[in-house]
Every structure is written in structure tokens, then in C-alpha cells.
Design a protein around this motif. Structure first.
Motif, mmCIF file in Angstrom:
data_model
loop_
_atom_site.group_PDB
_atom_site.id
_atom_site.type_symbol
_atom_site.label_atom_id
_atom_site.label_comp_id
_atom_site.label_asym_id
_atom_site.label_seq_id
_atom_site.Cartn_x
_atom_site.Cartn_y
_atom_site.Cartn_z
ATOM 1 N N GLU A 121 -6.004 -6.767 -4.028
ATOM 2 C CA GLU A 121 -5.417 -5.830 -3.066
ATOM 3 C C GLU A 121 -6.484 -5.245 -2.147
ATOM 4 O OE1 GLU A 121 -1.581 -4.364 -5.759
ATOM 5 O OE2 GLU A 121 -3.341 -3.068 -5.589
ATOM 6 N N THR A 122 -7.647 -4.937 -2.713
ATOM 7 C CA THR A 122 -8.740 -4.350 -1.929
ATOM 8 C C THR A 122 -9.312 -5.357 -0.942
ATOM 9 O OG1 THR A 122 -9.261 -2.910 -3.805
ATOM 10 C CG2 THR A 122 -10.942 -3.109 -2.097
ATOM 11 N N PHE A 123 -9.558 -6.572 -1.403
ATOM 12 C CA PHE A 123 -10.044 -7.633 -0.505
ATOM 13 C C PHE A 123 -9.065 -7.834 0.652
ATOM 14 C CE2 PHE A 123 -13.112 -9.106 -3.692
ATOM 15 C CZ PHE A 123 -14.103 -9.673 -2.914
ATOM 16 N N TYR A 124 -7.793 -7.952 0.308
ATOM 17 C CA TYR A 124 -6.787 -8.264 1.331
ATOM 18 C C TYR A 124 -6.654 -7.119 2.340
ATOM 19 C CZ TYR A 124 -2.718 -10.265 3.548
ATOM 20 O OH TYR A 124 -1.869 -10.795 4.478
ATOM 21 N N LYS A 146 0.215 -3.096 1.352
ATOM 22 C CA LYS A 146 0.021 -1.654 1.556
ATOM 23 C C LYS A 146 1.332 -0.871 1.505
ATOM 24 C CE LYS A 146 -0.043 -1.765 6.646
ATOM 25 N NZ LYS A 146 0.389 -3.164 6.812
ATOM 26 N N ASN A 147 2.456 -1.571 1.649
ATOM 27 C CA ASN A 147 3.768 -0.914 1.593
ATOM 28 C C ASN A 147 4.407 -0.975 0.208
ATOM 29 O OD1 ASN A 147 3.727 -0.326 4.418
ATOM 30 N ND2 ASN A 147 4.213 -2.477 4.800
ATOM 31 N N GLY A 148 3.689 -1.581 -0.747
ATOM 32 C CA GLY A 148 4.203 -1.655 -2.108
ATOM 33 C C GLY A 148 5.078 -2.860 -2.405
ATOM 34 N N ALA A 149 5.217 -3.762 -1.425
ATOM 35 C CA ALA A 149 5.979 -4.996 -1.634
ATOM 36 C C ALA A 149 5.045 -6.071 -2.203
ATOM 37 C CB ALA A 149 6.571 -5.478 -0.309
ATOM 38 N N PRO A 150 5.595 -7.087 -2.879
ATOM 39 C CA PRO A 150 4.738 -8.165 -3.357
ATOM 40 C C PRO A 150 3.937 -8.764 -2.192
ATOM 41 C CG PRO A 150 6.926 -8.379 -4.305
ATOM 42 C CD PRO A 150 7.013 -7.296 -3.266
ATOM 43 N N LEU A 151 2.649 -8.944 -2.394
ATOM 44 C CA LEU A 151 1.796 -9.474 -1.329
ATOM 45 C C LEU A 151 2.304 -10.815 -0.822
ATOM 46 C CD1 LEU A 151 -0.811 -9.164 0.348
ATOM 47 C CD2 LEU A 151 -1.979 -10.471 -1.430
ATOM 48 N N VAL A 152 2.862 -11.631 -1.721
ATOM 49 C CA VAL A 152 3.279 -12.986 -1.337
ATOM 50 C C VAL A 152 4.602 -13.003 -0.573
ATOM 51 C CG1 VAL A 152 2.064 -14.034 -3.287
ATOM 52 C CG2 VAL A 152 4.489 -13.422 -3.537
ATOM 53 N N LYS A 153 5.300 -11.889 -0.542
ATOM 54 C CA LYS A 153 6.642 -11.864 0.069
ATOM 55 C C LYS A 153 6.583 -12.291 1.538
ATOM 56 C CE LYS A 153 10.770 -8.993 0.561
ATOM 57 N NZ LYS A 153 11.366 -7.653 0.339
ATOM 58 N N GLY A 154 7.347 -13.330 1.864
ATOM 59 C CA GLY A 154 7.421 -13.815 3.240
ATOM 60 C C GLY A 154 6.222 -14.627 3.686
#
Length: 228
Positions: A121-124, A146-154
Motif C-alpha cells: 500500500e505504501t509503495f503504491y 487510498k479509498n479503502g477499496a481492493p487495490l486490484v478492483k478495476g
């Protein structure tokens, strides 16, 4: 000089089958030499630190690629994999990118590892390349944007396919289906032909499908860093 963090598994045995596992060595060796040959400074970390296990199957002659042969003729590289730093001691700010090699090991000790999750999360969030190949995208399981959604979503994401797991007769070696997990989290899961090189970059998230994709995945990291 670019600094790359390589995160490998500490998991060495699937208790339910008794099969030894660890890092699939091609997926470590190929990017390791891609990066070091470019003059990048590489740090290797693992959840437990110390000696990182290598999947014994990956050392078989059938899987002995040029980078694997080079690794086993390179005492210095072997020494580094035998003395990894502790993952919780790593600071994302010290590196320009992170790379996760696969093997079945990461499915077990990196998918629910809070330290690894926070690190990604920090790297991204810092706009740095995050790359994972084969089974290593398991480490994205709990990563949020940053919005709390799965990073991979979409996002376009690749990883070891269900059909490759079945063909390789290794479904008993994993705690869950990697392909299904990514889809459940809303990933736009993409793949090439089974066992063939395939990697995709969606912004700074870079993923490769299988061991043959380690080279492509590493090359996409180098490209994302703006290095020729």
C-alpha cells in the motif's frame, strides 16, 4: 542508482501434503539478474528473515533456465537468499520499486501478512512500481487503495491460472484459487496461453502470469522506472 526490494516467501512446506515448497527459483533469479545487471541495488526480504526456502521442484533440469543456472553458479547470490532481511524491518521509502517472486509459498505466508500488505500500500501510494509474478499476486489479497477499496478492483491483473494449477496437478498445494480471489476482489483478470510468457502493467501495478513471465515482469519494472 535505483534500489529494488525483492520480497520472497519464508514458507517451506505444505503441511496437508507434506510437499516442500518455497520460492520458484526462476522467478527470483531472472528479475534479480535483470536488476543487478542494470546496476540496481537489490535488497532481499522475507517474513521470517534468514534463509529463504527454494521450491525443490523448481531446481529440476526441466526448469533450469539460463538465470537459474547462473544463480546456482553464483555463491554470492545464493548467500544473499540465505540471509534475507526481516520484512518488518524494511522501509518502503528506501526503495524505488518492489518485486514479489512466486512459488506456492507466498500463497501461504504473504496473502494475509499485514506487514507485506501495508508495504505494498505504501509503495503504491507513493507512485512506485509494485510487481508480482505467478503465485505472488496472492500478496494483493488484502491490499487496499487510498479509498479503502481492493487495490486490484478495476485494474488489469494477471497471475497463475486455474487451468495451469489443474494441469500442474498442484491444486492441493494452495489454500485458495488465486484467479478466483483476484476476480472476487474486482480485478480485471487477464491472461495469455497457459505456460507462455504474459505480463501486464496497469499504471504502477505490474503482474505476470507464470514462471515464464518473470522476464517480462522484470522488464516492465525497469520500464516503469524510466530506465533504458
Amino acid at each position: 542508482m535505483k534500489k529494488i526490494l525483492i520480497v520472497v516467501t519464508s514458507f517451506s512446506e505444505v503441511k496437508s501434503t507434506g510437499h516442500k515448497t518455497g520460492t520458484w527459483i526462476e522467478e527470483f533469479a531472472t528479475p534479480y539478474y535483470l536488476f543487478t545487471d542494470k546496476g540496481f541495488q537489490v535488497t532481499i526480504a522475507s517474513p521470517a528473515g534468514g534463509k529463504a526456502p527454494i521450491d525443490p521442484k523448481s531446481t529440476a533440469p526441466d526448469y533450469s533456465t539460463a538465470s537459474v543456472k547462473r544463480f546456482f553458479n553464483d555463491p554470492a547470490a545464493q548467500e544473499r537468499l540465505n540471509h534475507t532481511v526481516l520484512l518488518k524491518d524494511v522501509q518502503a521509502a528506501d526503495y524505488d520499486a518492489v518485486f514479489y517472486p512466486g512459488g506456492h509459498g507466498p500463497m501461504w505466508d504473504l496473502s494475509d501478512n499485514a506487514t507485506s500488505t501495508q508495504l505494498i500500500e505504501t509503495f503504491y501510494a507513493a507512485g512506485k512500481p509494485v510487481a508480482l509474478v505467478c503465485h505472488a499476486p496472492a500478496a494483493l489479497k488484502n491490499v487496499k487503495d487510498k479509498n479503502g477499496a481492493p487495490l486490484v478492483k478495476g485494474k488489469k491483473v494477471s497471475a497463475f491460472t486455474n487451468s495451469e494449477e489443474v494441469a500442474g496437478q498442484t491444486t492441493a498445494e494452495v489454500p485458495f484459487s488465486l484467479e478466483d480471489m483476484l476476480k472476487e476482489r474486482g480485478a480485471n483478470y487477464v491472461k495469455g496461453a497457459d505456460w507462455q510468457p504474459f505480463a501486464v502493467a496497469d499504471g504502477n501495478l505490474i503482474t505476470g502470469q507464470n514462471p515464464a513471465s518473470a522476464q517480462l515482469t522484470g522488464e516492465k519494472v525497469i520500464a516503469a522506472l524510466g530506465v533504458k
